[in-house]
Scaffold this motif. Structure first.
Motif, PDB file in Angstrom:
ATOM      1  N   HIS A  72      -1.048 -10.528  13.136  1.00  0.00           N
ATOM      2  CA  HIS A  72      -0.593  -9.440  13.999  1.00  0.00           C
ATOM      3  C   HIS A  72      -1.255  -8.133  13.584  1.00  0.00           C
ATOM      4  CE1 HIS A  72       2.704 -12.343  14.506  1.00  0.00           C
ATOM      5  NE2 HIS A  72       3.050 -11.697  15.607  1.00  0.00           N
ATOM      6  N   GLY A  73      -1.423  -7.228  14.536  1.00  0.00           N
ATOM      7  CA  GLY A  73      -1.884  -5.883  14.225  1.00  0.00           C
ATOM      8  C   GLY A  73      -3.137  -5.868  13.374  1.00  0.00           C
ATOM      9  N   GLN A  74      -3.059  -5.155  12.251  1.00  0.00           N
ATOM     10  CA  GLN A  74      -4.225  -4.992  11.385  1.00  0.00           C
ATOM     11  C   GLN A  74      -4.275  -6.014  10.254  1.00  0.00           C
ATOM     12  OE1 GLN A  74      -4.394  -0.906  10.054  1.00  0.00           O
ATOM     13  NE2 GLN A  74      -3.996  -0.105  12.095  1.00  0.00           N
ATOM     14  N   SER A  75      -3.319  -6.926  10.207  1.00  0.00           N
ATOM     15  CA  SER A  75      -3.324  -7.925   9.141  1.00  0.00           C
ATOM     16  C   SER A  75      -4.298  -9.064   9.437  1.00  0.00           C
ATOM     17  CB  SER A  75      -1.918  -8.500   8.931  1.00  0.00           C
ATOM     18  OG  SER A  75      -1.093  -7.564   8.290  1.00  0.00           O
ATOM     19  N   ARG A  77      15.923  11.582   6.281  1.00  0.00           N
ATOM     20  CA  ARG A  77      17.096  11.537   5.393  1.00  0.00           C
ATOM     21  C   ARG A  77      16.698  11.282   3.940  1.00  0.00           C
ATOM     22  NH1 ARG A  77      18.767   9.763  10.433  1.00  0.00           N
ATOM     23  NH2 ARG A  77      20.893  10.394  11.035  1.00  0.00           N
ATOM     24  N   GLY A  78      15.404  11.353   3.656  1.00  0.00           N
ATOM     25  CA  GLY A  78      14.934  11.189   2.291  1.00  0.00           C
ATOM     26  C   GLY A  78      14.852   9.751   1.819  1.00  0.00           C
ATOM     27  N   ILE A  79      14.783   8.819   2.745  1.00  0.00           N
ATOM     28  CA  ILE A  79      14.727   7.390   2.398  1.00  0.00           C
ATOM     29  C   ILE A  79      13.328   6.859   2.688  1.00  0.00           C
ATOM     30  CG2 ILE A  79      15.648   5.102   2.925  1.00  0.00           C
ATOM     31  CD1 ILE A  79      18.295   6.506   3.647  1.00  0.00           C
ATOM     32  N   ALA A  80      12.693   6.285   1.683  1.00  0.00           N
ATOM     33  CA  ALA A  80      11.339   5.752   1.838  1.00  0.00           C
ATOM     34  C   ALA A  80      11.344   4.517   2.737  1.00  0.00           C
ATOM     35  CB  ALA A  80      10.756   5.398   0.473  1.00  0.00           C
ATOM     36  N   VAL A  81      10.276   4.352   3.495  1.00  0.00           N
ATOM     37  CA  VAL A  81      10.162   3.237   4.439  1.00  0.00           C
ATOM     38  C   VAL A  81       8.787   2.587   4.308  1.00  0.00           C
ATOM     39  CG1 VAL A  81      10.273   2.553   6.855  1.00  0.00           C
ATOM     40  CG2 VAL A  81      11.650   4.473   6.059  1.00  0.00           C
ATOM     41  N   VAL A  82       8.763   1.273   4.398  1.00  0.00           N
ATOM     42  CA  VAL A  82       7.497   0.539   4.465  1.00  0.00           C
ATOM     43  C   VAL A  82       7.492  -0.293   5.745  1.00  0.00           C
ATOM     44  CG1 VAL A  82       6.064  -1.255   3.430  1.00  0.00           C
ATOM     45  CG2 VAL A  82       7.188   0.421   1.967  1.00  0.00           C
ATOM     46  N   ARG A  83       6.507  -0.051   6.589  1.00  0.00           N
ATOM     47  CA  ARG A  83       6.283  -0.890   7.776  1.00  0.00           C
ATOM     48  C   ARG A  83       4.994  -1.669   7.552  1.00  0.00           C
ATOM     49  NH1 ARG A  83       4.872   2.257  12.016  1.00  0.00           N
ATOM     50  NH2 ARG A  83       4.743   4.141  10.725  1.00  0.00           N
ATOM     51  N   PHE A  84       4.915  -2.873   8.099  1.00  0.00           N
ATOM     52  CA  PHE A  84       3.711  -3.692   7.885  1.00  0.00           C
ATOM     53  C   PHE A  84       3.526  -4.653   9.048  1.00  0.00           C
ATOM     54  CE2 PHE A  84       7.271  -6.075   6.269  1.00  0.00           C
ATOM     55  CZ  PHE A  84       6.989  -7.404   6.551  1.00  0.00           C
ATOM     56  N   PHE A  96       7.869 -11.022  17.355  1.00  0.00           N
ATOM     57  CA  PHE A  96       6.847 -11.965  17.797  1.00  0.00           C
ATOM     58  C   PHE A  96       5.819 -11.253  18.673  1.00  0.00           C
ATOM     59  CE2 PHE A  96       5.195 -15.099  20.744  1.00  0.00           C
ATOM     60  CZ  PHE A  96       5.121 -16.284  20.037  1.00  0.00           C
ATOM     61  N   GLY A  97       4.554 -11.268  18.232  1.00  0.00           N
ATOM     62  CA  GLY A  97       3.488 -10.659  19.013  1.00  0.00           C
ATOM     63  C   GLY A  97       3.433  -9.146  18.921  1.00  0.00           C
ATOM     64  N   GLY A  98       4.301  -8.538  18.127  1.00  0.00           N
ATOM     65  CA  GLY A  98       4.334  -7.084  18.007  1.00  0.00           C
ATOM     66  C   GLY A  98       3.493  -6.589  16.847  1.00  0.00           C
ATOM     67  N   ASN A  99       3.788  -5.373  16.418  1.00  0.00           N
ATOM     68  CA  ASN A  99       3.094  -4.806  15.261  1.00  0.00           C
ATOM     69  C   ASN A  99       3.920  -3.663  14.691  1.00  0.00           C
ATOM     70  OD1 ASN A  99       2.101  -2.145  16.459  1.00  0.00           O
ATOM     71  ND2 ASN A  99       1.174  -3.622  17.881  1.00  0.00           N
ATOM     72  N   LYS A 100       3.474  -3.145  13.561  1.00  0.00           N
ATOM     73  CA  LYS A 100       4.229  -2.123  12.839  1.00  0.00           C
ATOM     74  C   LYS A 100       4.301  -0.794  13.593  1.00  0.00           C
ATOM     75  CE  LYS A 100       0.188  -0.555  10.228  1.00  0.00           C
ATOM     76  NZ  LYS A 100      -0.444  -0.456   8.897  1.00  0.00           N
ATOM     77  N   THR A 105       8.860   2.839  14.532  1.00  0.00           N
ATOM     78  CA  THR A 105       8.395   4.158  14.101  1.00  0.00           C
ATOM     79  C   THR A 105       9.509   5.197  14.218  1.00  0.00           C
ATOM     80  OG1 THR A 105       7.464   4.531  16.319  1.00  0.00           O
ATOM     81  CG2 THR A 105       5.978   3.710  14.631  1.00  0.00           C
ATOM     82  N   LEU A 106      10.322   5.110  15.256  1.00  0.00           N
ATOM     83  CA  LEU A 106      11.440   6.045  15.394  1.00  0.00           C
ATOM     84  C   LEU A 106      12.461   5.839  14.277  1.00  0.00           C
ATOM     85  CD1 LEU A 106      12.085   6.012  19.260  1.00  0.00           C
ATOM     86  CD2 LEU A 106      11.183   7.910  17.898  1.00  0.00           C
TER      87      LEU A 106
END
Length: 222
Positions: free
Chosen positions: A35-38, A23-30, A4-8, A14-15
Motif C-alpha cells: 500500500h502507499g509508499q511501502s 494535545r501533545g500526543i505523538a502519532v505514527v502513521r504508516f 484495505f486498499g488505503g494508505n496513511k 490525518t485529522l
C-alpha cells in the motif's frame, strides 16, 4: 492503521493525528505492505502479514527517544481496525494500553467464506491466484482468501482486555455495525459510539469521528 486498499494519508487518519498532536500526543502513521509508499505487492498482502507490519511499527516506536513505552495505543479503520484488534490481542494489555477501532471490518472473514470480496465472486475453497477488484485496479491474492477464511479475529482480539473504544455507523453498507457491536460485547467495559446513518468512511462528519478518537486516547493515555 489504514484500511484495505488505503494508505496513511487518508483524511480520517490525518485529522485524527492532527487532533492528537494538538494535545501533545505523538502519532505514527504508516503504509501496510503493498500500500502507499511501502514495498511489496498488494496481491501478496494478507491480514496476518499486516499484523506483522504492525508489530514492526510497534517495535520501532519502542526504540524512539520521544516514546513513553508504558503508554502506547493502537487505532485502526476498517481492515486496519481488525489488525489493531488482533495485534493488541497478541501483544496484550501490558504492552498496549488502549485501542480504538473505527468501523472494524471483521466481516472480511465472512466475505472470504462466502467467496465474495467487494463484489468479486470466487470459489473460496479453491481461489484463483489473483482476484480482480475495483475494475481491475487492484488484484487480491489467493493467500488473502485462504488466511481470511479461518482467521480467528475475535478469538485473538479477545485476549486483549484493556481500555477500548469502538466507533461505527449504522449506515455502513461495507461492514454492518453489528461487527462493531460484537467487539463491544467482547471487550467488557469498552466504549461504543454508534453514529446513526454514518457510512463506512464516516463521510457525514469525519471531523467528529477524528475528535471522538482523539478525546478517548487523550483521556486514556493521560
Amino acid at each position: 492503521m489504514h484500511g484495505f486498499g488505503g494508505n496513511k494519508g487518508g483524511q480520517l487518519l490525518t485529522l485524527t493525528a492532527d487532533s492528537l498532536l494538538a494535545r501533545g500526543i505523538a502519532v505514527v502513521r504508516f503504509d501496510f505492505n503493498g500500500h502507499g509508499q511501502s514495498k511489496g505487492k498488494f496481491e501478496e498482502m494478507t491480514v496476518p502479514n499486516e499484523i506483522e507490519d504492525a508489530k514492526c511499527i510497534y517495535n520501532y516506536v519502542m526504540q524512539q527517544p520521544w516514546a513513553d513505552t508504558t503508554r502506547i495505543a493502537l487505532a485502526g479503520h476498517s481492515q486496519g481496525g481488525v489488525v489493531a484488534s488482533m495485534t493488541a490481542g497478541e501483544l496484550g494489555a501490558r504492552k498496549v494500553v488502549a485501542v480504538v477501532l473505527l468501523a472494524p471490518a471483521a466481516v472480511l472473514s465472512d466475505d472470504a467464506i462466502r467467496g465474495n470480496t467487494m463484489g468479486a465472486v470466487y470459489n473460496p475453497l479453491d481461489p484463483p491466484a489473483t482476484i480482480a477488484l475495483m475494475g481491475g485496479r487492484l488484484k487480491l491474492g489467493a493467500d488473502y482468501v485462504r488466511t481470511a477464511f479461518r482467521l480467528p479475529i475475535y478469538e485473538t482480539a479477545g485476549r486483549y482486555q484493556g481500555p477500548a473504544c469502538i466507533i461505527h455507523g449504522t449506515g455502513d453498507r461495507v461492514v454492518p455495525y453489528t461487527y462493531g457491536e460484537r467487539y463491544h460485547e467482547l471487550w467488557k467495559g469498552s466504549e461504543y459510539d454508534e453514529l446513526p446513518g454514518f457510512d463506512h468512511g464516516f463521510s457525514q462528519d469525519v471531523y467528529r469521528v477524528a475528535e471522538l478518537t482523539a478525546l478517548f486516547l487523550a483521556k486514556t493515555l493521560r
